[in-house]
Scaffold this active site. Structure first.
Site, PDB file in Angstrom:
ATOM      1  N   TYR A 191      -1.676  -1.053  10.154  1.00  0.00           N
ATOM      2  CA  TYR A 191      -1.646  -1.179   8.775  1.00  0.00           C
ATOM      3  C   TYR A 191      -0.565  -0.861   8.118  1.00  0.00           C
ATOM      4  O   TYR A 191       0.001  -1.353   7.306  1.00  0.00           O
ATOM      5  CB  TYR A 191      -2.987  -0.312   8.210  1.00  0.00           C
ATOM      6  CG  TYR A 191      -3.354  -0.468   6.970  1.00  0.00           C
ATOM      7  CD1 TYR A 191      -3.858  -1.752   6.423  1.00  0.00           C
ATOM      8  CD2 TYR A 191      -2.944   0.239   5.774  1.00  0.00           C
ATOM      9  CE1 TYR A 191      -4.146  -1.695   4.757  1.00  0.00           C
ATOM     10  CE2 TYR A 191      -3.119   0.135   4.518  1.00  0.00           C
ATOM     11  CZ  TYR A 191      -3.675  -0.961   4.149  1.00  0.00           C
ATOM     12  OH  TYR A 191      -3.914  -1.117   2.667  1.00  0.00           O
ATOM     13  N   SER A 202       0.953  -1.282  -0.212  1.00  0.00           N
ATOM     14  CA  SER A 202      -0.109  -0.138  -0.017  1.00  0.00           C
ATOM     15  C   SER A 202       0.787   1.375  -0.191  1.00  0.00           C
ATOM     16  O   SER A 202       2.038   1.274   0.505  1.00  0.00           O
ATOM     17  CB  SER A 202      -0.920   0.062   1.172  1.00  0.00           C
ATOM     18  OG  SER A 202      -1.685   1.377   1.365  1.00  0.00           O
ATOM     19  N   LYS A 247       2.211  -3.002   6.096  1.00  0.00           N
ATOM     20  CA  LYS A 247       2.556  -2.925   4.343  1.00  0.00           C
ATOM     21  C   LYS A 247       3.986  -2.464   4.509  1.00  0.00           C
ATOM     22  O   LYS A 247       4.555  -2.961   3.348  1.00  0.00           O
ATOM     23  CB  LYS A 247       1.544  -1.932   4.030  1.00  0.00           C
ATOM     24  CG  LYS A 247       0.076  -2.278   4.037  1.00  0.00           C
ATOM     25  CD  LYS A 247       0.055  -3.383   3.186  1.00  0.00           C
ATOM     26  CE  LYS A 247      -1.546  -3.892   3.063  1.00  0.00           C
ATOM     27  NZ  LYS A 247      -1.804  -5.084   2.453  1.00  0.00           N
TER      28      LYS A 247
END
Length: 250
Positions: free
Chosen positions: A147, A134, A151
């Protein structure tokens, strides 16, 4: 047994499903893997050449049982797309260890587990791994401590895979999508958020699932035969602009 096969995780919806459709159009066989059995069955129903496999990528025993089943079904594995992921957002001080682990188990552990289980088959075909990270793995943002960190770790894992598996002819690359116009994003992004993203992205729009799938399909293909260890931000230029672009435009 000569038709190429790709395994796509998180294939029941979004970028994973778009990639499955595109790979089928380009003549590949597709193993569609997801833990949402109902959604996966619906997604795979009308896709000739695709087969659904229910599996939670964060559970090693399920992965170890599913990858051999895919090989039994298709006979070979030429590319792996590690797309399965979860997103839980919140202030850093509200991220407890249980939330941290939920995100890491799927976003990082899942990539590791499916890759490890697939390496022997990919060695046979000199295949490709494409990990989906991401833009949040490249640039920090509020509310994304778990998160974004997961990533960023996927990006480093990709580099390790490229460095160590290249001797077998296996390529490993990573795609970092920016804001994508998914049903979920459009449901939760207010007009203010949408306008802010448009202002910060040089192309002045969200990407589409199809656009991300095109990058993934290229990295799986023979056209990318000398591309490995690369981190590609498919983000409309969002990551490249750094700080201050909206003000400079004004």
């Amino acid at each position: 047994m000569t038709q190429k096969t790709v395994l796509i995780t998180g294939a029941a919806r979004g970028i994973g499903l778009a990639t499955a459709r595109l790979m089928l159009e380009r003549g590949w066989q597709v193993a569609m893997l997801d833990r949402d059995s109902d959604e996966l069955a619906v997604a795979a129903r009308d896709l000739n050449g695709a087969a659904p496999f229910v599996c939670d990528v964060s559970i090693a025993a399920q992965v170890d049982a599913t990858v051999p089943a895919i090989l039994d079904r298709f006979g070979r594995l030429d590319a792996l797309v590690n797309n399965a992921g979860v997103a839980e957002f919140g202030p850093i001080e509200q991220c407890d260890f249980s939330m941290w682990r939920r995100v890491m188990e799927t976003n990082l552990d899942g990539v590791f587990l499916v890759s490890q289980a697939s390496i022997p088959a990919l060695k046979d075909t000199r295949g490709a791994i494409v990990n989906i990270a991401s833009i949040s793995g490249l640039r920090a943002s509020t509310l994304r401590v778990a998160y974004g960190t997961s990533k960023a770790a996927v990006i480093q894992l990709t580099r390790q895979q490229a460095a160590e598996l290249g001797e077998y002819g296996i390529r490993a690359n990573c795609v970092c999508p920016g804001p994508v116009r998914t049903k979920l994003a459009m449901a939760v992004h207010s007009q203010e958020i949408i306008d802010a993203y448009h202002d910060a992205i040089p192309l002045n729009r969200y990407g589409s699932e199809q656009e991300i799938a095109e990058v993934i399909a290229f990295l799986c293909s023979d056209q990318a035969s000398y591309v490995t260890g690369q981190i590609i931000a498919s983000d409309g230029g969002f990551e490249s602009t750094g700080v201050g672009l909206p003000a400079l435009r004004g």
